[in-house]
Design an enzyme around this catalytic site. Structure first.
Site, PDB file in Angstrom:
ATOM      1  N   CYS A 212       1.627  21.125  -9.553  1.00 45.50           N
ATOM      2  CA  CYS A 212      -0.077  20.582  -9.707  1.00 45.50           C
ATOM      3  C   CYS A 212       0.222  19.495 -10.529  1.00 45.50           C
ATOM      4  CB  CYS A 212       0.131  22.454 -10.376  1.00 45.50           C
ATOM      5  SG  CYS A 212       0.547  22.952 -11.634  1.00 45.50           S
ATOM      6  N   TRP A 213      -1.427  19.292 -11.526  1.00 47.79           N
ATOM      7  CA  TRP A 213      -1.353  18.572 -12.335  1.00 47.79           C
ATOM      8  C   TRP A 213       0.216  18.338 -12.964  1.00 47.79           C
ATOM      9  CZ3 TRP A 213      -2.487  14.000 -14.032  1.00 47.79           C
ATOM     10  CH2 TRP A 213      -2.901  13.971 -15.235  1.00 47.79           C
TER      11      TRP A 213
END
Length: 347
Positions: free
Chosen positions: A92-93
């Protein structure tokens, strides 16, 4: 959970790379080849983020419920046919809860899932490091010359002839000139361009010369990294020229889709009022209305492209005074043979 984390050096160890960020984040940029399986939609991500600023616990509970539903949906659809021994890498981020929740769930099922340590944020930092360092190890040969001389066509011919090339305009989805936008295709974001460029740079062999077209600092809306520009400016140069008639024919062919959209072409030319007089631009617009494509191509060469090229500073190409002159015939069928002749002249 720590035993489930892996670094960027392990990207090639997995069957699939899964990007669980929202579709907008994924579209902005992603690891090459990654599949988007969002844990939050764009709207859900905005909702949870807004709620978190007001009530962190409630936002976390809401986010967990949304994530569980979305992961279940992906299990029933996107990943329904994956075999028992499947090995996905999930990110993810910044390697937080979104990728962590999917990684834990996948491992509970029996898949050998791992989470990218630091997430996309770490990948982005590594990409910028590559763009800042790798170009210095490469030896560039730069194709210089005015618009319409067929430098991109020569670059493609060189690739067909076996040379190593870096096509920046292809990566940027833009020709880099006045009418350089590709019809019907948006340019990548700056982050996406950086990722594509870094991936291409990693493929290049530092022991061989890299042919590249001379470009400005920006190609359309995306900017070239400073280190790459400096390395290109130090490269050996090939001064590409073509006859005025060959250039006019080439531009008419290369811009055929633009000429087929008179309203769009007029809109782009009208932006040049100020750089050129209203009378000059009005003359170009009349040529469009009258279907005089050849005359318009010649007028753009004489009134816009060549004066702009003459005004541009060529001083940053330090080896331009020693450039090998090449007269290119971009419209002939033997462009690959012409490229081979250039390679022989440079050998």
């Amino acid at each position: 959970m720590k035993h489930l984390l892996v670094g960027l050096d392990r990207l090639d160890d997995f069957d699939d790379i899964i990007d669980v960020r929202s579709p907008l984040e994924y579209a902005d940029d992603h690891i090459p080849g990654a599949l988007n399986a969002p844990v939050f939609s764009n709207e859900e991500r905005a909702l949870v983020g807004t709620r978190y600023r007001e009530a962190p616990f409630e936002a976390t509970r809401l986010g967990a419920a949304i994530a569980a539903r979305n992961i279940a949906r992906h299990l029933d659809t996107t990943f329904a046919a994956r075999p028992q021994g499947w090995r996905p890498l999930i990110y993810c981020w910044r390697g937080g809860k979104r990728s962590g929740s999917m990684t834990v769930m996948f491992n509970m099922i029996g898949w050998r899932a791992r989470q990218l340590d630091g997430g996309y944020k770490t990948y982005r930092r590594a990409t910028l490091d590559i763009l800042d360092t790798l170009p210095t190890a490469l030896r560039f040969v730069v194709l210089t010359g005015p618009t319409g001389s067929g430098k991109t066509r020569l670059l493609n011919a060189l690739a067909q002839a076996g040379a190593q090339t870096l096509d920046l305009e292809a990566l940027a989805a833009h020709r880099g000139s006045l009418l350089g936008a590709w019809p019907g295709q948006a340019q990548p974001t700056q982050k996406r361009f950086d990722t594509l460029l870094a991936a291409r740079l990693r493929e290049l062999d530092a022991a061989r010369p890299v042919f590249v077209e001379a470009e400005s600092r920006k190609i359309g809306a995306v900017a070239l990294p400073a280190t790459l520009l400096e390395a290109v400016h130090r490269g050996a140069c090939v001064a590409v020229t073509a006859s005025r008639e060959d250039r006019a024919v080439f531009l008419r062919q290369d811009y055929a889709q633009l000429f087929d959209d008179p309203a769009g072409l007029k809109s782009q030319l009208l932006r040049l009022v100020g750089l050129h007089s209203r009378d000059t631009v009005a003359g170009w617009l009349r040529m469009i209305d009258e279907g005089r494509r050849d005359d318009l191509a010649r007028a753009l060469i004489d009134q816009h492209y060549d004066p702009a090229y003459a005004r541009s500073s060529q001083a940053h190409f330090t080896r331009l005074p020693q450039a090998l002159p090449v007269v290119f015939r971009p419209n002939d069928a033997d462009v690959v043979a012409q490229a081979r002749a250039l390679l022989a002249a440079l050998a």
